[in-house]
Design a protein around this motif. Structure first.
Motif, mmCIF file in Angstrom:
data_model
loop_
_atom_site.group_PDB
_atom_site.id
_atom_site.type_symbol
_atom_site.label_atom_id
_atom_site.label_comp_id
_atom_site.label_asym_id
_atom_site.label_seq_id
_atom_site.Cartn_x
_atom_site.Cartn_y
_atom_site.Cartn_z
ATOM 1 N N ILE A 1 37.246 10.331 5.255
ATOM 2 C CA ILE A 1 36.556 11.238 4.339
ATOM 3 C C ILE A 1 35.623 12.119 5.160
ATOM 4 C CG2 ILE A 1 34.878 11.412 2.449
ATOM 5 C CD1 ILE A 1 35.994 8.770 1.368
ATOM 6 N N GLY A 2 35.632 13.410 4.868
ATOM 7 C CA GLY A 2 34.780 14.350 5.578
ATOM 8 C C GLY A 2 33.753 14.986 4.668
ATOM 9 N N TYR A 3 32.528 15.099 5.175
ATOM 10 C CA TYR A 3 31.462 15.851 4.505
ATOM 11 C C TYR A 3 31.409 17.223 5.152
ATOM 12 C CZ TYR A 3 26.575 17.466 4.010
ATOM 13 O OH TYR A 3 25.446 18.215 3.804
ATOM 14 N N GLY A 4 31.667 18.271 4.370
ATOM 15 C CA GLY A 4 31.919 19.581 4.945
ATOM 16 C C GLY A 4 30.722 20.499 5.038
ATOM 17 N N CYS A 5 29.713 20.087 5.794
ATOM 18 C CA CYS A 5 28.593 20.990 6.043
ATOM 19 C C CYS A 5 28.044 20.721 7.438
ATOM 20 C CB CYS A 5 27.499 20.831 4.999
ATOM 21 S SG CYS A 5 26.131 21.994 5.237
ATOM 22 N N THR A 6 28.164 21.694 8.330
ATOM 23 C CA THR A 6 27.727 21.526 9.710
ATOM 24 C C THR A 6 26.215 21.397 9.800
ATOM 25 O OG1 THR A 6 29.497 23.123 10.175
ATOM 26 C CG2 THR A 6 28.174 22.373 12.042
ATOM 27 N N SER A 7 25.510 22.332 9.197
ATOM 28 C CA SER A 7 24.056 22.305 9.260
ATOM 29 C C SER A 7 23.481 21.155 8.452
ATOM 30 C CB SER A 7 23.479 23.644 8.790
ATOM 31 O OG SER A 7 24.040 24.024 7.553
ATOM 32 N N GLY A 8 24.085 20.834 7.305
ATOM 33 C CA GLY A 8 23.628 19.708 6.505
ATOM 34 C C GLY A 8 23.751 18.398 7.248
ATOM 35 N N ALA A 9 24.859 18.214 7.950
ATOM 36 C CA ALA A 9 25.045 16.997 8.731
ATOM 37 C C ALA A 9 24.013 16.896 9.841
ATOM 38 C CB ALA A 9 26.453 16.966 9.318
ATOM 39 N N THR A 10 23.611 18.037 10.376
ATOM 40 C CA THR A 10 22.587 18.053 11.422
ATOM 41 C C THR A 10 21.256 17.567 10.873
ATOM 42 O OG1 THR A 10 23.669 19.918 12.517
ATOM 43 C CG2 THR A 10 21.359 19.528 13.058
ATOM 44 N N ILE A 11 20.864 18.054 9.710
ATOM 45 C CA ILE A 11 19.580 17.701 9.124
ATOM 46 C C ILE A 11 19.590 16.270 8.578
ATOM 47 C CG2 ILE A 11 17.904 18.286 7.325
ATOM 48 C CD1 ILE A 11 18.088 20.329 9.631
ATOM 49 N N ILE A 12 20.651 15.894 7.883
ATOM 50 C CA ILE A 12 20.721 14.563 7.273
ATOM 51 C C ILE A 12 20.969 13.486 8.320
ATOM 52 C CG2 ILE A 12 21.981 13.127 5.621
ATOM 53 C CD1 ILE A 12 22.645 15.754 4.105
ATOM 54 N N GLY A 13 21.888 13.748 9.254
ATOM 55 C CA GLY A 13 22.227 12.776 10.290
ATOM 56 C C GLY A 13 23.547 12.080 10.006
ATOM 57 N N GLU A 14 24.297 11.823 11.064
ATOM 58 C CA GLU A 14 25.623 11.221 10.945
ATOM 59 C C GLU A 14 25.591 9.889 10.211
ATOM 60 O OE1 GLU A 14 29.253 10.370 14.038
ATOM 61 O OE2 GLU A 14 27.244 9.691 14.635
ATOM 62 N N ASP A 15 24.662 9.016 10.552
ATOM 63 C CA ASP A 15 24.614 7.683 9.950
ATOM 64 C C ASP A 15 24.289 7.746 8.465
ATOM 65 O OD1 ASP A 15 25.227 6.592 12.392
ATOM 66 O OD2 ASP A 15 23.150 6.038 12.878
ATOM 67 N N ARG A 16 23.365 8.625 8.083
ATOM 68 C CA ARG A 16 23.002 8.745 6.676
ATOM 69 C C ARG A 16 24.144 9.346 5.866
ATOM 70 N NH1 ARG A 16 21.096 6.050 3.835
ATOM 71 N NH2 ARG A 16 20.664 7.693 2.299
ATOM 72 N N VAL A 17 24.860 10.315 6.432
ATOM 73 C CA VAL A 17 26.025 10.878 5.743
ATOM 74 C C VAL A 17 27.043 9.779 5.460
ATOM 75 C CG1 VAL A 17 28.041 12.384 5.999
ATOM 76 C CG2 VAL A 17 25.769 13.239 6.603
ATOM 77 N N ALA A 18 27.347 8.980 6.470
ATOM 78 C CA ALA A 18 28.317 7.888 6.290
ATOM 79 C C ALA A 18 27.829 6.880 5.256
ATOM 80 C CB ALA A 18 28.577 7.206 7.627
ATOM 81 N N ALA A 19 26.538 6.546 5.296
ATOM 82 C CA ALA A 19 26.001 5.591 4.339
ATOM 83 C C ALA A 19 26.110 6.106 2.908
ATOM 84 C CB ALA A 19 24.545 5.274 4.682
#
Length: 244
Positions: free
Chosen positions: A82-100
């Motif tokens: 599964i992919g979260y499609g936001c480059t800048s959002g992933a930067t601010i939120i963080g990889e681990d938090r996106v996955a969680a």
């Protein structure tokens, strides 16, 4: 009398992919359809509320909405990734938090995002020095530069369209992207990265690579490649990355 029937795996087999797309994004789905459509990989989309202007504050708000958007992906599908499609959002939120956030409804499924995908793509291509193009305002671009540098990459060239409105970013002409990528490619870099899932770059990647003789990746090309890689699928796509 009810008609008898049999069941099978449907479209949602183990190779299916999930994609969480921003409500303001107009580019990701058309570009990624050219990768997954020909390979007959089923992709299920969910939308995530996002604001018209890209700022650190609006990007951070996505974290609160991400679990609900992930939960809208079908529960009966065995997702390969599964992919979260936001480059800048992933930067601010963080990889681990996106996955969680995604794992609140799809536990154990591999999760990626454009920034994680870009770093994986750079490593796969052996690239350490990056020519970096963004459409963003300065503070958003700076956060992304810092993340790349914290992970061992050197930003040896940088350019930005400095546009914060998503509707405008989606309409930046491909020839303008090509010109900027070419200019960055003349510098001391191993690779040029065009950031933002809403920035149209798919159609210029191979032309740019031929002109600068270096790999070119975009947020969408890296994300598509990484999703397929995580799901164990080989798919067609633009540029040297998909030849790996």
């Amino acid at each position: 009398m009810a008609q008898q029937f049999e069941t099978d795996q449907g479209y949602g087999d183990h190779a299916a992919l999930g994609l969480i797309v921003l409500s303001t994004d107009e580019t990701m789905e058309p570009e990624l359809s050219g990768v997954f459509g020909p390979a007959r990989v089923p992709v299920y989309h969910s939308r995530l509320p996002s604001q018209a202007d890209v700022t650190p504050e609006t990007l951070a708000q996505m974290e609160a909405d991400l679990p609900a958007s992930a939960a809208l992906l079908p529960q009966g599908v065995s997702f390969g990734a599964i992919g979260y499609g936001c480059t800048s959002g992933a930067t601010i939120i963080g990889e681990d938090r996106v996955a969680a956030c995604v794992h609140t409804s799809h536990e154990g499924v591999p999760v990626t995002n454009p920034m994680s995908a870009v770093m994986a793509a750079c490593r796969a291509l052996g690239a350490e020095k990056i020519g970096f193009l963004t459409p963003y305002v300065a503070d958003v671009s700076a956060a992304m530069r810092n993340l790349l540098e914290d992970n061992g990459f050197a930003i040896t060239g940088f350019a930005s369209f400095e546009e914060g409105r998503e509707k405008v970013v989606a309409r930046i002409a491909e020839k303008s992207v090509l010109t900027a990528v070419e200019e960055l490619g003349q510098g001391d870099c191993d690779l040029v990265f065009a950031s933002c899932t809403n920035l149209r770059a798919f159609n210029i990647i191979e032309q740019a690579e031929a002109r600068i003789n270096k790999p070119v990746i975009s947020s969408n090309s890296a994300l598509a490649w990484h999703l397929a890689h995580l799901a164990g699928r080989k798919v067609p796509g633009p540029g040297r990355l998909f030849a790996l």
